[in-house]
Write a protein that holds these residues in place. Structure first.
Motif, PDB file in Angstrom:
ATOM      1  N   MET A 111       0.715  -1.151   0.229  1.00 28.49           N
ATOM      2  CA  MET A 111      -0.649  -0.169  -0.126  1.00 28.49           C
ATOM      3  C   MET A 111       0.483   1.419  -0.198  1.00 28.49           C
ATOM      4  SD  MET A 111      -2.762   0.645   2.691  1.00 28.49           S
ATOM      5  CE  MET A 111      -2.906   2.690   3.734  1.00 28.49           C
ATOM      6  N   LYS A 112       1.206   2.116  -1.025  1.00 28.21           N
ATOM      7  CA  LYS A 112       1.650   3.360  -0.933  1.00 28.21           C
ATOM      8  C   LYS A 112       0.395   3.912  -0.639  1.00 28.21           C
ATOM      9  CE  LYS A 112       3.974   2.857  -5.291  1.00 28.21           C
ATOM     10  NZ  LYS A 112       4.575   3.005  -6.827  1.00 28.21           N
ATOM     11  N   LEU A 113       1.299   4.924   0.579  1.00 32.10           N
ATOM     12  CA  LEU A 113       0.859   6.333   1.000  1.00 32.10           C
ATOM     13  C   LEU A 113       0.777   7.659   0.040  1.00 32.10           C
ATOM     14  CD1 LEU A 113       2.691   5.990   4.345  1.00 32.10           C
ATOM     15  CD2 LEU A 113      -0.603   6.011   3.894  1.00 32.10           C
ATOM     16  N   PHE A 114       0.297   8.965  -0.288  1.00 31.68           N
ATOM     17  CA  PHE A 114      -0.100   9.326  -1.076  1.00 31.68           C
ATOM     18  C   PHE A 114       0.887  10.753  -0.409  1.00 31.68           C
ATOM     19  CE2 PHE A 114      -1.414  14.275  -1.826  1.00 31.68           C
ATOM     20  CZ  PHE A 114      -1.072  13.967  -2.642  1.00 31.68           C
ATOM     21  N   THR A 115       1.948  11.280  -0.590  1.00 29.69           N
ATOM     22  CA  THR A 115       3.071  12.629  -0.062  1.00 29.69           C
ATOM     23  C   THR A 115       2.904  13.481  -1.305  1.00 29.69           C
ATOM     24  OG1 THR A 115       4.322  11.706  -1.510  1.00 29.69           O
ATOM     25  CG2 THR A 115       4.786  10.309   0.623  1.00 29.69           C
ATOM     26  N   LYS A 116       2.807  14.337  -0.349  1.00 29.00           N
ATOM     27  CA  LYS A 116       2.333  15.640  -1.194  1.00 29.00           C
ATOM     28  C   LYS A 116       3.491  16.082  -1.474  1.00 29.00           C
ATOM     29  CE  LYS A 116       0.886  20.508   0.546  1.00 29.00           C
ATOM     30  NZ  LYS A 116       1.065  20.905   1.401  1.00 29.00           N
ATOM     31  N   PRO A 117       3.682  16.058  -2.821  1.00 36.03           N
ATOM     32  CA  PRO A 117       4.284  17.017  -3.655  1.00 36.03           C
ATOM     33  C   PRO A 117       5.635  18.727  -2.558  1.00 36.03           C
ATOM     34  CG  PRO A 117       2.543  17.428  -5.362  1.00 36.03           C
ATOM     35  CD  PRO A 117       2.119  16.768  -3.965  1.00 36.03           C
ATOM     36  N   LYS A 118       6.247  18.449  -2.942  1.00 32.27           N
ATOM     37  CA  LYS A 118       7.300  19.764  -2.449  1.00 32.27           C
ATOM     38  C   LYS A 118       6.632  20.622  -3.182  1.00 32.27           C
ATOM     39  CE  LYS A 118      10.699  17.393  -0.377  1.00 32.27           C
ATOM     40  NZ  LYS A 118      12.417  17.240  -0.528  1.00 32.27           N
ATOM     41  N   SER A 119       6.345  22.196  -2.514  1.00 32.35           N
ATOM     42  CA  SER A 119       6.012  23.615  -3.274  1.00 32.35           C
ATOM     43  C   SER A 119       7.374  23.657  -3.522  1.00 32.35           C
ATOM     44  CB  SER A 119       5.809  24.168  -1.824  1.00 32.35           C
ATOM     45  OG  SER A 119       6.174  24.309  -1.189  1.00 32.35           O
ATOM     46  N   GLU A 120       7.270  24.994  -4.550  1.00 37.74           N
ATOM     47  CA  GLU A 120       8.229  25.501  -4.761  1.00 37.74           C
ATOM     48  C   GLU A 120       9.593  26.173  -3.473  1.00 37.74           C
ATOM     49  OE1 GLU A 120       9.842  26.417  -7.878  1.00 37.74           O
ATOM     50  OE2 GLU A 120       8.086  24.039  -8.044  1.00 37.74           O
ATOM     51  N   GLU A 121       9.018  27.047  -3.175  1.00 38.15           N
ATOM     52  CA  GLU A 121       8.815  27.750  -1.584  1.00 38.15           C
ATOM     53  C   GLU A 121       9.701  26.204  -0.602  1.00 38.15           C
ATOM     54  OE1 GLU A 121       7.057  28.970   2.695  1.00 38.15           O
ATOM     55  OE2 GLU A 121       7.286  30.923   0.665  1.00 38.15           O
ATOM     56  N   ASP A 122       9.423  25.533  -0.742  1.00 37.24           N
ATOM     57  CA  ASP A 122      10.052  23.798   0.349  1.00 37.24           C
ATOM     58  C   ASP A 122      11.415  23.531  -0.639  1.00 37.24           C
ATOM     59  OD1 ASP A 122       8.121  23.511   2.102  1.00 37.24           O
ATOM     60  OD2 ASP A 122       6.965  22.313   0.867  1.00 37.24           O
ATOM     61  N   LYS A 123      11.221  23.768  -1.856  1.00 35.94           N
ATOM     62  CA  LYS A 123      12.400  23.279  -2.174  1.00 35.94           C
ATOM     63  C   LYS A 123      13.937  24.261  -1.977  1.00 35.94           C
ATOM     64  CE  LYS A 123      10.480  20.576  -6.779  1.00 35.94           C
ATOM     65  NZ  LYS A 123       9.760  20.989  -7.505  1.00 35.94           N
ATOM     66  N   LEU A 124      12.993  25.891  -2.483  1.00 33.80           N
ATOM     67  CA  LEU A 124      14.041  26.684  -2.217  1.00 33.80           C
ATOM     68  C   LEU A 124      14.233  27.568  -0.826  1.00 33.80           C
ATOM     69  CD1 LEU A 124      14.892  29.611  -3.069  1.00 33.80           C
ATOM     70  CD2 LEU A 124      12.615  30.276  -2.240  1.00 33.80           C
ATOM     71  N   ILE A 125      13.692  26.788  -0.133  1.00 30.40           N
ATOM     72  CA  ILE A 125      14.052  26.208   1.825  1.00 30.40           C
ATOM     73  C   ILE A 125      15.407  25.726   1.842  1.00 30.40           C
ATOM     74  CG2 ILE A 125      13.600  25.687   3.814  1.00 30.40           C
ATOM     75  CD1 ILE A 125      10.639  27.396   3.386  1.00 30.40           C
ATOM     76  N   PHE A 152      13.314  27.635   9.913  1.00 35.58           N
ATOM     77  CA  PHE A 152      12.297  28.104   9.693  1.00 35.58           C
ATOM     78  C   PHE A 152      11.263  26.995   9.561  1.00 35.58           C
ATOM     79  CE2 PHE A 152       9.101  28.324   6.214  1.00 35.58           C
ATOM     80  CZ  PHE A 152       8.484  29.320   7.332  1.00 35.58           C
ATOM     81  N   LYS A 153      10.250  27.638  10.191  1.00 29.77           N
ATOM     82  CA  LYS A 153       8.685  26.422  10.798  1.00 29.77           C
ATOM     83  C   LYS A 153       8.283  26.630   9.898  1.00 29.77           C
ATOM     84  CE  LYS A 153      10.088  24.933  15.976  1.00 29.77           C
ATOM     85  NZ  LYS A 153      11.762  24.755  15.114  1.00 29.77           N
ATOM     86  N   LYS A 154       7.077  25.741   9.554  1.00 27.84           N
ATOM     87  CA  LYS A 154       6.257  26.513   8.006  1.00 27.84           C
ATOM     88  C   LYS A 154       4.650  26.583   8.992  1.00 27.84           C
ATOM     89  CE  LYS A 154       8.403  23.141   4.672  1.00 27.84           C
ATOM     90  NZ  LYS A 154       8.080  21.899   4.332  1.00 27.84           N
ATOM     91  N   ASP A 155       5.168  26.981  10.493  1.00 23.33           N
ATOM     92  CA  ASP A 155       3.509  27.843  11.138  1.00 23.33           C
ATOM     93  C   ASP A 155       3.481  29.062  10.390  1.00 23.33           C
ATOM     94  OD1 ASP A 155       5.463  28.111  12.528  1.00 23.33           O
ATOM     95  OD2 ASP A 155       4.671  27.804  14.510  1.00 23.33           O
ATOM     96  N   CYS A 156       4.206  29.612  10.152  1.00 26.29           N
ATOM     97  CA  CYS A 156       3.900  30.747   9.562  1.00 26.29           C
ATOM     98  C   CYS A 156       4.943  31.123   7.738  1.00 26.29           C
ATOM     99  CB  CYS A 156       4.787  32.135  10.332  1.00 26.29           C
ATOM    100  SG  CYS A 156       6.675  31.882   9.994  1.00 26.29           S
ATOM    101  N   PRO A 157       4.020  32.032   7.104  1.00 29.26           N
ATOM    102  CA  PRO A 157       4.779  31.890   5.551  1.00 29.26           C
ATOM    103  C   PRO A 157       6.466  32.804   5.576  1.00 29.26           C
ATOM    104  CG  PRO A 157       2.717  33.274   5.957  1.00 29.26           C
ATOM    105  CD  PRO A 157       2.676  32.898   7.546  1.00 29.26           C
ATOM    106  N   LEU A 158       6.666  31.866   4.845  1.00 32.62           N
ATOM    107  CA  LEU A 158       8.232  32.420   5.238  1.00 32.62           C
ATOM    108  C   LEU A 158       8.366  34.035   5.119  1.00 32.62           C
ATOM    109  CD1 LEU A 158      11.363  31.607   4.970  1.00 32.62           C
ATOM    110  CD2 LEU A 158      11.230  31.580   2.163  1.00 32.62           C
ATOM    111  N   GLU A 159       7.927  35.004   4.190  1.00 32.14           N
ATOM    112  CA  GLU A 159       8.041  36.173   4.205  1.00 32.14           C
ATOM    113  C   GLU A 159       7.890  36.729   5.449  1.00 32.14           C
ATOM    114  OE1 GLU A 159       5.811  40.653   2.134  1.00 32.14           O
ATOM    115  OE2 GLU A 159       5.822  38.161   1.313  1.00 32.14           O
TER     116      GLU A 159
END
Length: 192
Positions: free
Chosen positions: A1-15, A69-76
């Motif tokens: 059984m494969k679990l769905f993984t969310k694709p990385k956002s551009e911001e995630d890749k940048l970080i 950096f924690k994703k609980d707030c926007p990077l900006e």
């Protein structure tokens, strides 16, 4: 059984790229946020030169701490907070952030509303920069950044009442500048 993984956002890749120390990703992050952050630096610093120093120090901190950096707030928002704290630290080190405890000044303030639509951003920024550092800090933190007077008091190690007084005084000084500018414009139009 494969679990769905969310694709990385551009911001995630940048970080992730910045954490890995990739210069191209650091440059991209800087390019994305530097203009907005420079405006913040200019609001706090008395000169463009000092604003550039604050900006450089802030981005060194951003890249040095990006792994936290924690994703609980926007990077900006996270970067903005670092820039503001860097500006306050810079001004404290230069002893430009001496806050006056002039509570009686509030009684003499005007509450006239002034129309800002005829002014460019550069003109308004110049007026804010001309404020004494203690007024400029509180004005920026309250009117522009949205901190409460209680939060400002904690950040600057002053009372909540002093923060309110400093903000009111800064606002009155700015209103006086704007009214003075309006009078000059009217006099020029009449004499033309």
């Amino acid at each position: 059984m494969k679990l769905f993984t969310k694709p990385k956002s551009e911001e995630d890749k940048l970080i992730e790229g910045c954490i890995a120390g990739k210069r191209d990703m650091q440059r991209l992050l800087y390019d994305l946020y530097s203009k907005k952050m420079m405006v913040i630096c200019l609001r706090y610093a008395p000169t463009t030169f000092e604003a550039e120093d604050i900006m450089q120090d802030a981005f060194v901190k951003v890249f040095g701490h990006i792994q936290s950096f924690k994703k609980d707030c926007p990077l900006e928002f996270w970067i903005r907070r670092i820039v503001i704290n860097t500006a306050l630290k810079h001004l404290r080190s230069k002893q430009l952030l001496t806050v006056s405890h002039e509570a009686d000044e509030v009684a003499n303030l005007s509450s006239d509303n002034v129309n800002l639509s005829g002014y460019t951003m550069d003109e308004l920024l110049s007026m804010i920069q001309s404020l004494a550092p203690r007024y400029r800090m509180v004005f920026n933190l309250y009117a522009i950044e949205g901190y409460s007077h209680k939060e400002i008091g904690e950040m600057l190690d002053i009372s909540e009442g002093t923060s309110k007084s400093q903000y009111s005084r800064a606002r009155a000084i700015l209103q006086g500048m704007l009214v003075g500018q309006e009078k000059k414009i009217k006099e020029h139009v009449i004499s033309s």
